[in-house]
Design a protein around this motif. Structure first.
Motif, mmCIF file in Angstrom:
data_model
loop_
_atom_site.group_PDB
_atom_site.id
_atom_site.type_symbol
_atom_site.label_atom_id
_atom_site.label_comp_id
_atom_site.label_asym_id
_atom_site.label_seq_id
_atom_site.Cartn_x
_atom_site.Cartn_y
_atom_site.Cartn_z
ATOM 1 N N VAL A 215 24.397 0.468 0.709
ATOM 2 C CA VAL A 215 24.886 -0.230 -0.488
ATOM 3 C C VAL A 215 23.882 -1.303 -0.945
ATOM 4 O O VAL A 215 23.665 -1.506 -2.143
ATOM 5 N N ARG A 216 23.265 -1.975 0.018
ATOM 6 C CA ARG A 216 22.344 -3.076 -0.308
ATOM 7 C C ARG A 216 20.987 -2.570 -0.778
ATOM 8 O O ARG A 216 20.385 -3.151 -1.696
ATOM 9 N N LEU A 217 20.476 -1.481 -0.177
ATOM 10 C CA LEU A 217 19.096 -1.076 -0.438
ATOM 11 C C LEU A 217 18.961 0.278 -1.123
ATOM 12 O O LEU A 217 17.858 0.657 -1.526
ATOM 13 N N GLY A 218 20.046 1.006 -1.261
ATOM 14 C CA GLY A 218 19.972 2.365 -1.764
ATOM 15 C C GLY A 218 19.488 2.456 -3.205
ATOM 16 O O GLY A 218 19.520 1.496 -3.961
ATOM 17 N N ARG A 219 19.054 3.669 -3.535
ATOM 18 C CA ARG A 219 18.548 3.933 -4.891
ATOM 19 C C ARG A 219 19.689 3.911 -5.911
ATOM 20 O O ARG A 219 20.810 4.307 -5.628
#
Length: 280
Positions: free
Chosen positions: A276-280
């Motif tokens: 959730v924090r780093l996804g595309r």
């Protein structure tokens, strides 16, 4: 091994390469055939390297690989190219020893890569240490070098992209270890070392970036389940979806992250939060 020991024929080399007792001269005191060759250091080093390269298992110790590779390198360097009067094909023998040496280096490099990914050490300098040569890839996959070389080009139109050649390394062709691992996992004779997912929990909870997150998912999935198509089948995803998560980083899909975590043995909450924090 009996022929090799007979060819060495000197106490100092025997002691250095195969751990023979001091004062023993093979040529002067005994016939090589009377030795228990499996007890010699060089034989044991070869056995260990063979098992690590071609019969890997979960929890396999790789700590002895460095000294075993050095011993094998010394043995290769000590053997002459020919020995008149002996019915031994030395060129073929040395070729086989070099193949085992190359396979050992490939396994050692792949182990370094998976450990670096687990420890979040994925900077440019580290990745340079993951490079595999064509000879190493061919040896660990039990393939012909020419067949592997035909799969490599700098343009990216082949399965493997070659890296820029290091200064002074002439014709050496190398491939990034992560890309090579992706290709190797689909080769019938290549066997990855199974990985313990517990070693990757910290990397999942605090990844460097989404690409690092994808690498963790890749090495765990490939090592423990095989090619990407097998992961896709277990997850009910398309191969392209799984490939995208590994090579470009996950998309912001919490439900998919939890399902993948369950399959790989990772903490679902930690992976979902990172996605959730780093996804595309």
């Amino acid at each position: 091994m009996g022929d090799l020991i007979h060819l060495i024929g000197r106490t100092d080399l025997a002691e250095q390469l195969v751990g023979a007792p001091m004062g023993l001269s093979y040529l002067d005191n005994m016939e090589p055939e009377t030795l228990d060759l499996t007890s010699l250091d060089a034989a044991q080093a070869m056995e260990r390297l063979f098992r690590v390269c071609f019969e890997p298992r979960l929890g396999m110790e790789l700590d002895a690989m460095g000294s075993d590779l050095l011993m094998l390198e010394g043995l290769i360097g000590a053997l002459p190219s020919e020995y008149p009067g002996e019915p031994v094909d030395l060129l073929r023998t040395k070729h086989r020893l070099r193949r085992l040496h190359s396979a050992g280096w490939a396994r050692s490099t792949l182990a370094l890569m998976t450990r670096s990914i687990a420890e979040s050490d994925i900077n440019e300098d580290s990745r340079r240490c993951w490079a595999l040569s064509v000879a190493e890839i061919a040896a660990i996959a039990q393939m012909d070098e020419r067949s592997v070389r035909n799969k490599v080009s700098p343009a990216g139109g082949t399965p493997l992209r070659s890296l820029p050649r290091p200064a002074g390394m002439g014709r050496l062709v190398q491939v990034d270890g992560f890309e090579a691992f992706d290709w190797l996992i689909g080769r019938r004779m290549f066997r990855p070392v199974p990985l313990n997912p517990d070693s990757y929990q910290i990397a999942i909870a605090d990844p460097v970036d989404r690409h690092h997150l994808g690498m963790v998912l890749g090495v765990l999935g490939w090592s423990n389940f095989g090619p990407t198509k097998y992961l896709a089948k277990r997850l009910g995803w398309t191969v392209g979806e799984v490939d995208g998560w590994i090579k470009h980083g996950p998309t912001k899909e919490e439900a998919k992250a939890r399902k993948l975590a369950g399959l790989l043995g990772l903490d679902p909450d930690a992976l979902a939060a990172s996605v959730v924090r780093l996804g595309r």
